[in-house]
Design an enzyme around this catalytic site. Sequence first.
Site, PDB file in Angstrom:
ATOM      1  N   HIS A 173       4.089   3.951  12.318  1.00 32.73           N
ATOM      2  CA  HIS A 173       3.050   4.822  12.878  1.00 32.73           C
ATOM      3  C   HIS A 173       3.582   5.758  13.961  1.00 32.73           C
ATOM      4  O   HIS A 173       2.806   6.499  14.556  1.00 32.73           O
ATOM      5  CB  HIS A 173       1.878   4.004  13.451  1.00 32.73           C
ATOM      6  CG  HIS A 173       1.130   3.218  12.420  1.00 32.73           C
ATOM      7  ND1 HIS A 173      -0.131   2.721  12.635  1.00 32.73           N
ATOM      8  CD2 HIS A 173       1.462   2.827  11.167  1.00 32.73           C
ATOM      9  CE1 HIS A 173      -0.555   2.056  11.579  1.00 32.73           C
ATOM     10  NE2 HIS A 173       0.413   2.108  10.668  1.00 32.73           N
ATOM     11  N   HIS A 175       0.829  -1.205   0.000  1.00 34.91           N
ATOM     12  CA  HIS A 175       0.000   0.000   0.000  1.00 34.91           C
ATOM     13  C   HIS A 175       0.860   1.249   0.000  1.00 34.91           C
ATOM     14  O   HIS A 175       1.922   1.293   0.641  1.00 34.91           O
ATOM     15  CB  HIS A 175      -0.957   0.010   1.201  1.00 34.91           C
ATOM     16  CG  HIS A 175      -0.298  -0.031   2.543  1.00 34.91           C
ATOM     17  ND1 HIS A 175       0.048   1.110   3.244  1.00 34.91           N
ATOM     18  CD2 HIS A 175       0.077  -1.073   3.334  1.00 34.91           C
ATOM     19  CE1 HIS A 175       0.599   0.761   4.402  1.00 34.91           C
ATOM     20  NE2 HIS A 175       0.636  -0.555   4.483  1.00 34.91           N
ATOM     21  N   GLU A 198      -5.134   0.879   2.726  1.00 36.79           N
ATOM     22  CA  GLU A 198      -4.864  -0.144   3.721  1.00 36.79           C
ATOM     23  C   GLU A 198      -4.928   0.426   5.128  1.00 36.79           C
ATOM     24  O   GLU A 198      -5.380  -0.245   6.062  1.00 36.79           O
ATOM     25  CB  GLU A 198      -3.479  -0.762   3.477  1.00 36.79           C
ATOM     26  CG  GLU A 198      -3.258  -2.094   4.182  1.00 36.79           C
ATOM     27  CD  GLU A 198      -2.747  -1.968   5.608  1.00 36.79           C
ATOM     28  OE1 GLU A 198      -2.779  -2.975   6.341  1.00 36.79           O
ATOM     29  OE2 GLU A 198      -2.309  -0.861   5.998  1.00 36.79           O
ATOM     30  N   GLU A 199      -4.498   1.672   5.283  1.00 39.47           N
ATOM     31  CA  GLU A 199      -4.471   2.283   6.604  1.00 39.47           C
ATOM     32  C   GLU A 199      -5.814   2.882   7.004  1.00 39.47           C
ATOM     33  O   GLU A 199      -5.998   3.291   8.144  1.00 39.47           O
ATOM     34  CB  GLU A 199      -3.399   3.380   6.666  1.00 39.47           C
ATOM     35  CG  GLU A 199      -1.981   2.903   6.390  1.00 39.47           C
ATOM     36  CD  GLU A 199      -1.407   2.044   7.510  1.00 39.47           C
ATOM     37  OE1 GLU A 199      -2.166   1.692   8.437  1.00 39.47           O
ATOM     38  OE2 GLU A 199      -0.212   1.733   7.455  1.00 39.47           O
ATOM     39  N   ASP A 211       6.524   1.422   6.875  1.00 39.92           N
ATOM     40  CA  ASP A 211       5.188   0.908   6.583  1.00 39.92           C
ATOM     41  C   ASP A 211       4.536   1.707   5.466  1.00 39.92           C
ATOM     42  O   ASP A 211       3.774   2.631   5.734  1.00 39.92           O
ATOM     43  CB  ASP A 211       4.355   0.983   7.877  1.00 39.92           C
ATOM     44  CG  ASP A 211       3.007   0.324   7.765  1.00 39.92           C
ATOM     45  OD1 ASP A 211       2.798  -0.460   6.836  1.00 39.92           O
ATOM     46  OD2 ASP A 211       2.153   0.603   8.629  1.00 39.92           O
ATOM     47  N   GLU A 259       4.373  -6.006   4.330  1.00 36.52           N
ATOM     48  CA  GLU A 259       4.224  -5.395   5.651  1.00 36.52           C
ATOM     49  C   GLU A 259       5.487  -5.599   6.499  1.00 36.52           C
ATOM     50  O   GLU A 259       6.185  -6.603   6.345  1.00 36.52           O
ATOM     51  CB  GLU A 259       3.027  -6.003   6.382  1.00 36.52           C
ATOM     52  CG  GLU A 259       1.679  -5.621   5.810  1.00 36.52           C
ATOM     53  CD  GLU A 259       1.327  -4.163   6.050  1.00 36.52           C
ATOM     54  OE1 GLU A 259       1.957  -3.516   6.915  1.00 36.52           O
ATOM     55  OE2 GLU A 259       0.419  -3.666   5.358  1.00 36.52           O
ATOM     56  N   ASP A 319      -0.608   4.240   0.841  1.00 32.22           N
ATOM     57  CA  ASP A 319      -1.156   5.182   1.810  1.00 32.22           C
ATOM     58  C   ASP A 319      -0.450   5.033   3.153  1.00 32.22           C
ATOM     59  O   ASP A 319       0.083   3.972   3.489  1.00 32.22           O
ATOM     60  CB  ASP A 319      -2.666   5.016   1.963  1.00 32.22           C
ATOM     61  CG  ASP A 319      -3.077   3.656   2.503  1.00 32.22           C
ATOM     62  OD1 ASP A 319      -2.500   2.645   2.045  1.00 32.22           O
ATOM     63  OD2 ASP A 319      -3.964   3.593   3.384  1.00 32.22           O
TER      64      ASP A 319
END
Length: 387
Positions: free
Chosen positions: A350, A66, A132-133, A99, A161, A68
């Site tokens: 994150h 992903h 995805e997020e 990520d 991931e 995003d």
Amino acid sequence: MIDAIELTRELIRRPSVTPADAGAMDIVEQTLRGLGFTCRRMLFGEIENLYARYGTESPNLCFAGHTDVVPVGDVTAWSQGAFDAQVVDGVMIGRGAVDMKSAIAAFAAAAAKAIDAGQVAGSLSFLITGDEEGVATHGTKMVVEALDIEDEVIDHCVVGEPTSSEVFGDMIKVGRRGSINAEITVEGVQGHVAYPHRAANPVPVLLRLLLRLQERQLDNGYPEFQPSNLEITQIDVPNTATNVIPGIARARVNIRFNPRHTGADLARWIENEAAAEAQGFAGTVVVVPQISGEAFLTEPGPFTDVVAGAVYDAAGRAPELSTTGGTSDARFIRALCPVVELGLVGRTMHQVDERAPVAEILQLQAVYERLIERYFQTFSAEQTTGS
């Protein structure tokens, strides 16, 4: 050839916070077109998705990821600009460094080398989403459904991931627990605290229900999986007065469950417990469940051997095959084919100053290179033998 570090920097510099794309998908598409991939942009709602394929024959090895990212949080807390992609003392700093924009770049660079070396005895594909997020309703889920309707065959998939736990290559994910959220609303009758017989307080009903749910031991685990667990994530009583019995109370719970359960079974259990607690109550108890994904496991076999062997060859480490952690888009892809997850150390994902050592990004590229080589050696040989 593709420089994985420069491609990672290009992607990080696109502030693609869900649902924004900010041009990140354009970069991936242009990169893959340059390698000879046939690219399809798949727009669902406002979400940009991409399916790209090199070759038309089987087996088809897919890389999923992903573009995003999550919000940056307090921008002043970052040591570098969150989207500047600065390399400081050999470490890439930026939102998406771990990520998982680096994994997309590493697999693209590995694919370029494999194509140049003539190793693709079948097809390589990329399934990249921009959702995805977020709520993940218009991303990989819908792409998988569309590809399934079209009878597009993906034989195996690797999701990029950040699966490594403490050091690079120490863990790959071969399964995930399922996830279900349930919103519980208890509606009673508002009234004066001095006259409780004229009211129906929803709070005790909600608390008793939550206690019933919390007290049940769902299971003792499942082979390759930890025990299922229910967590209360929110309790809300919108009442600011001290002399008013509230008319409504709400809560949310989440269950992470192993293959001993299905999402539908757990939803029915919560609904049945709510109905039992509502008996004799002069109000209503409503449960709204939302199943985010079912539990799944990619059984050990030739495919997991190829992935683990690639890690050992390139990183010198035998990875643990794990099912721990949260959910990922692998929960959707498993409907098409066996899927594993393999990526960088996820410790800073994150977080403020999300970062990845440049050396580890290049090491991930080396693992992907060996994975592609091993994959076609194994599964193209199987097809030749079978034919």
